[in-house]
Motif scaffolding. Structure first.
Motif, PDB file in Angstrom:
ATOM      1  N   PRO A 194       0.669  -1.257  -0.256  1.00  0.00           N
ATOM      2  CA  PRO A 194      -0.057  -0.139   0.487  1.00  0.00           C
ATOM      3  C   PRO A 194       0.547   1.155   0.322  1.00  0.00           C
ATOM      4  O   PRO A 194       0.041   1.971  -0.304  1.00  0.00           O
ATOM      5  CB  PRO A 194      -0.983  -0.269   1.292  1.00  0.00           C
ATOM      6  N   SER A 195       2.415   0.549   0.381  1.00  0.00           N
ATOM      7  CA  SER A 195       3.134   2.315   0.602  1.00  0.00           C
ATOM      8  C   SER A 195       4.510   2.065  -0.032  1.00  0.00           C
ATOM      9  O   SER A 195       4.943   1.172   0.970  1.00  0.00           O
ATOM     10  CB  SER A 195       3.104   3.107   1.851  1.00  0.00           C
ATOM     11  N   ASP A 196       5.080   2.427  -0.782  1.00  0.00           N
ATOM     12  CA  ASP A 196       6.699   1.869  -1.820  1.00  0.00           C
ATOM     13  C   ASP A 196       7.174   3.622  -1.384  1.00  0.00           C
ATOM     14  O   ASP A 196       6.930   4.156  -2.489  1.00  0.00           O
ATOM     15  CB  ASP A 196       6.585   1.336  -2.640  1.00  0.00           C
ATOM     16  N   GLY A 207      18.562   5.616  -8.437  1.00  0.00           N
ATOM     17  CA  GLY A 207      18.259   5.032  -7.573  1.00  0.00           C
ATOM     18  C   GLY A 207      17.599   3.373  -6.579  1.00  0.00           C
ATOM     19  O   GLY A 207      17.788   2.916  -7.355  1.00  0.00           O
ATOM     20  N   PHE A 208      17.862   3.533  -5.591  1.00  0.00           N
ATOM     21  CA  PHE A 208      17.088   3.078  -4.455  1.00  0.00           C
ATOM     22  C   PHE A 208      15.686   2.355  -4.860  1.00  0.00           C
ATOM     23  O   PHE A 208      15.350   3.041  -4.089  1.00  0.00           O
ATOM     24  CB  PHE A 208      18.161   2.924  -3.118  1.00  0.00           C
ATOM     25  N   MET A 209      15.352   1.665  -5.099  1.00  0.00           N
ATOM     26  CA  MET A 209      13.909   1.372  -6.045  1.00  0.00           C
ATOM     27  C   MET A 209      13.459   0.769  -4.223  1.00  0.00           C
ATOM     28  O   MET A 209      11.852  -0.014  -5.058  1.00  0.00           O
ATOM     29  CB  MET A 209      13.948   0.432  -6.767  1.00  0.00           C
ATOM     30  N   GLY A 210      14.042  -0.519  -4.083  1.00  0.00           N
ATOM     31  CA  GLY A 210      13.081  -1.081  -2.748  1.00  0.00           C
ATOM     32  C   GLY A 210      12.155  -2.291  -3.865  1.00  0.00           C
ATOM     33  O   GLY A 210      13.102  -2.792  -4.869  1.00  0.00           O
ATOM     34  N   ASP A 211      11.107  -2.629  -3.572  1.00  0.00           N
ATOM     35  CA  ASP A 211      11.005  -3.768  -4.517  1.00  0.00           C
ATOM     36  C   ASP A 211       9.808  -3.313  -5.917  1.00  0.00           C
ATOM     37  O   ASP A 211       8.533  -3.863  -6.222  1.00  0.00           O
ATOM     38  CB  ASP A 211       9.649  -4.914  -3.606  1.00  0.00           C
ATOM     39  N   LEU A 212      10.006  -2.105  -5.384  1.00  0.00           N
ATOM     40  CA  LEU A 212       9.321  -1.337  -6.466  1.00  0.00           C
ATOM     41  C   LEU A 212       9.893  -1.932  -7.946  1.00  0.00           C
ATOM     42  O   LEU A 212       9.172  -1.683  -9.437  1.00  0.00           O
ATOM     43  CB  LEU A 212       9.422   0.540  -6.989  1.00  0.00           C
ATOM     44  N   ASP A 216      13.963 -10.397 -13.067  1.00  0.00           N
ATOM     45  CA  ASP A 216      13.251 -11.738 -12.806  1.00  0.00           C
ATOM     46  C   ASP A 216      12.326 -12.399 -12.376  1.00  0.00           C
ATOM     47  O   ASP A 216      12.564 -13.978 -11.601  1.00  0.00           O
ATOM     48  CB  ASP A 216      14.901 -12.250 -13.341  1.00  0.00           C
ATOM     49  N   LEU A 217      12.124 -11.889 -11.316  1.00  0.00           N
ATOM     50  CA  LEU A 217      10.931 -12.203  -9.901  1.00  0.00           C
ATOM     51  C   LEU A 217       8.812 -11.622 -10.475  1.00  0.00           C
ATOM     52  O   LEU A 217       9.294 -10.407 -10.919  1.00  0.00           O
ATOM     53  CB  LEU A 217      11.709 -11.901  -8.156  1.00  0.00           C
ATOM     54  N   HIS A 218       8.734 -12.917 -10.501  1.00  0.00           N
ATOM     55  CA  HIS A 218       7.289 -12.454  -9.982  1.00  0.00           C
ATOM     56  C   HIS A 218       7.021 -11.961  -8.498  1.00  0.00           C
ATOM     57  O   HIS A 218       5.665 -12.903  -7.924  1.00  0.00           O
ATOM     58  CB  HIS A 218       6.639 -13.802 -10.117  1.00  0.00           C
ATOM     59  N   LEU A 219       7.746 -10.444  -8.440  1.00  0.00           N
ATOM     60  CA  LEU A 219       7.159  -9.739  -6.778  1.00  0.00           C
ATOM     61  C   LEU A 219       5.585  -9.913  -6.785  1.00  0.00           C
ATOM     62  O   LEU A 219       4.399  -9.778  -7.888  1.00  0.00           O
ATOM     63  CB  LEU A 219       7.826  -8.397  -6.844  1.00  0.00           C
TER      64      LEU A 219
END
Length: 314
Positions: A194-196, A207-212, A216-219
């Motif tokens: 809900p908040s990234d 840019g350090f993007m976190g999980d945005l 190669d990952l189905h996040l």
């Protein structure tokens, strides 16, 4: 330029430019996600704290030994445990997140009964182990095995784990200025959660993007529409080096790849829902592009299609 400067038990350290470093997780060792180290001048900023206290303490030690400076700020990109369970290693710093991330952190992660938490994790690992034995698909087997190893590392640290909440909150943008450089924290909304939040270094174009952004990952996807819109906005920034939440750093093509993936999920699912095609029929008839065939994730692309289908079905 990305240069490997050191390996630890949990992660490899890469120098992205002078004073900016990425800690890239080693699979199955207890870091689970990537982190960032930024030399502000007088002190340090760390982006995300990894999945276990042990990995978090190692991250802080390496950051301070590398630079000869102390960590002053820790950023939590979102509430998921693989990015915040190392927070206790930074309990004396200013821990920063959005108010919504703090809310979800407190609601979803806090340990009320340690004994019960340990028992539930052991039960989960037992079921996961049985699933691994029965899984013949190589990509899925690899994903489940990594999940098993990472969760085993978390179980090992559970008895001494203290979940430390963020103490300083922001909403859409926060700027931190040091004598050496300026960093920007941005939250364009929520796509993965809900908040990234992501960290942008405008001068260094990092840019350090976190999980945005992951590789190669189905996040997991929380809101496909907002996720897609966030990536559109990210592309407007001048970012040349992208550090994903999982996987190795790259260029802006990492953002484009995930944007294309989301577009594939969204457009195909919208057509199916509009035509009243049942989910299982839709999935079984959908031709998955080869470029996603080797992507990992315990729920695979079907898990994300299910989430997106439910989103548009409402």
């Amino acid at each position: 330029m990305k240069k490997n400067i050191k390996d630890t038990d949990y992660f490899s350290l890469y120098a992205l430019c002078d004073g900016v470093y990425a800690a890239i997780a080693k699979p199955g060792k207890g870091a689970w996600s990537n982190a960032g180290i930024v030399d502000l001048g007088e002190n340090l900023l760390v982006f995300d704290s990894l999945a276990t206290p042990s990995a978090g303490y190692e991250l802080r030690q390496q950051a301070e030994e590398l630079t000869g400076k102390k960590v002053k700020y820790l950023i939590n990109s979102h509430y998921h445990g693989d990015h915040v369970f190392g927070n206790q290693a930074f309990s004396d710093t200013a821990i920063i997140s959005t108010s919504l991330t703090r809310k979800w952190f407190e609601e979803k992660n806090m340990i009320v009964d340690l004994k019960k938490e340990i028992e539930e994790t052991e039960d989960y690992l037992n079921k996961l182990g049985k699933q691994i034995v029965l899984t013949t698909d190589g990509v899925l087997n690899s994903s489940l095995t990594n999940q098993y190893k990472e969760m085993t590392a978390i179980l090992k640290d559970l008895p001494t784990m203290k979940l430390v909440l963020p103490t300083f909150l922001f909403e859409e943008k926060m700027v931190i200025e040091g004598s050496k450089r300026k960093v920007e924290l941005h939250c364009f909304g929520g796509g993965h959660t809900p908040s990234d939040t992501f960290l942008y270094l405008p001068q260094e174009k990092v840019g350090f993007m976190g999980d945005l952004v992951t590789v190669d990952l189905h996040l997991p996807i929380d809101d496909p529409e907002e996720f897609y819109a966030i990536l559109k906005k990210v592309k407007l920034l001048d970012i040349e080096t992208v550090v994903p939440g999982h996987g190795y750093p790259g260029g802006s093509e990492l953002v484009c790849t995930l944007e294309k993936y989301l577009c594939f999920l969204i457009e195909n699912t919208k057509v199916a829902v509009r035509n009243g095609v049942p989910f299982e029929v839709f999935v079984s008839n959908l031709e998955i592009p080869n470029e996603y065939a080797e992507w990992k994730g315990v729920n695979g692309i079907k898990g994300n299609l299910s989430k997106v289908y439910a989103f548009y079905e409402c």
